[in-house]
Design an enzyme around this catalytic site. Sequence first.
Site, short mmCIF file in Angstrom:
data_model
loop_
_atom_site.label_atom_id
_atom_site.label_comp_id
_atom_site.label_asym_id
_atom_site.label_seq_id
_atom_site.Cartn_x
_atom_site.Cartn_y
_atom_site.Cartn_z
CE LYS A 71 28.07 3.51 35.62
NZ LYS A 71 27.94 2.32 34.33
CD GLU A 86 20.79 3.16 36.02
OE1 GLU A 86 22.30 2.32 35.92
OE2 GLU A 86 20.82 4.00 35.55
CG HIS A 117 27.20 6.57 33.22
ND1 HIS A 117 28.24 6.85 31.91
CD2 HIS A 117 26.88 5.45 33.00
CE1 HIS A 117 28.22 5.84 32.01
NE2 HIS A 117 27.28 4.99 32.00
CG ASP A 153 24.88 4.99 36.53
OD1 ASP A 153 25.13 3.88 36.78
OD2 ASP A 153 24.36 6.85 35.65
CG ASP A 191 18.52 7.09 28.07
OD1 ASP A 191 18.74 6.24 28.64
OD2 ASP A 191 19.50 6.95 27.41
CD GLU A 211 25.68 0.35 36.60
OE1 GLU A 211 26.60 0.61 36.71
OE2 GLU A 211 24.82 1.17 36.32
CG HIS A 234 19.61 4.60 31.59
ND1 HIS A 234 20.71 4.74 30.75
CD2 HIS A 234 20.59 3.88 32.32
CE1 HIS A 234 21.59 4.70 30.95
NE2 HIS A 234 21.81 3.70 31.91
NE ARG A 235 23.58 6.75 32.13
CZ ARG A 235 24.40 6.83 31.42
NH1 ARG A 235 24.71 7.33 30.45
NH2 ARG A 235 24.74 5.78 30.54
#
Length: 276
Positions: A144, A68, A83, A70, A267, A142, A41-42
């Site tokens: 955003k 992943e 993000h 953003d 994360d 993603e 995640h990120r």
Amino acid sequence: MSKKLVLGAGIVISLLLSPLSQVSADELTGGERKQVDNVAHRGAAGYAPENTIAGFDLAVDMKADYIEIDLQRSKDGELVLIHDTTVDRTTDGTGKVGDLTYEQLKSLDAGSWKGEKFAGEPIPTFEEILDRYYGKVGILIELKAPQLYPGIEEQVAEVLKERNLDKPQNEKIIIQSFNFESMKKMDKLLPKVPIGVLTSNHADTTTDSLEEFSNYADWFNPNYGNVTEELVHQVHTLDMKIGSWTVRSQEAADFLFEMEVDAIISDYPDYVDPRN
């Protein structure tokens, strides 16, 4: 459902050939866990500043299946990774992402807030990430707040097409958003790229909602607080996969393994993959 009918045979073949679909000898022996996609995640955001090269490099080192990212857009049209819709939390700057030029964004320190050793980490561009990581790790993109950036869907599609990534191998490019209309648009622009819908709203888990999503989405990605065995079954019955977020504890990861989701977005990639 026409998208899935057209792509069905190719997806079956790609899944059979994909190393992600293979189970390790240890897992076969233990028989305790099904294989899931490990999505950083990120980046490995628990250990390194989110949406930075440092975080993504660490995620690759930790054997994540996907990173992943953003995606937003600068004032002068550059696709960048961050993000929040402002730069205040994760950089030494202030202001809205869309009000700052790429040069202004590039000059910001996006690492020091996570620790001195990350000082000077810049905000990366979308093209940088594609060129550095595609072929090494899957990329879950993603969009955003796409409603803030009219035409961002067409821009993303064009960047992917320039790199022949509008026909990704083994579904290693996925695009998702909380904005469902944006994802309907992406499905039309890139019919061969898997689409995901994000939600934390329990109302989106009804049978009617899931059936609507299945018309254009390949992934249904809810907050893990909404995940139940029944929901996973419903999603699979509609020929979609389910990936859940955001895991920040071993207990949450173990719960999602029990629910037999298809991807865990965390994360901490080591909570999902015990090889770390």
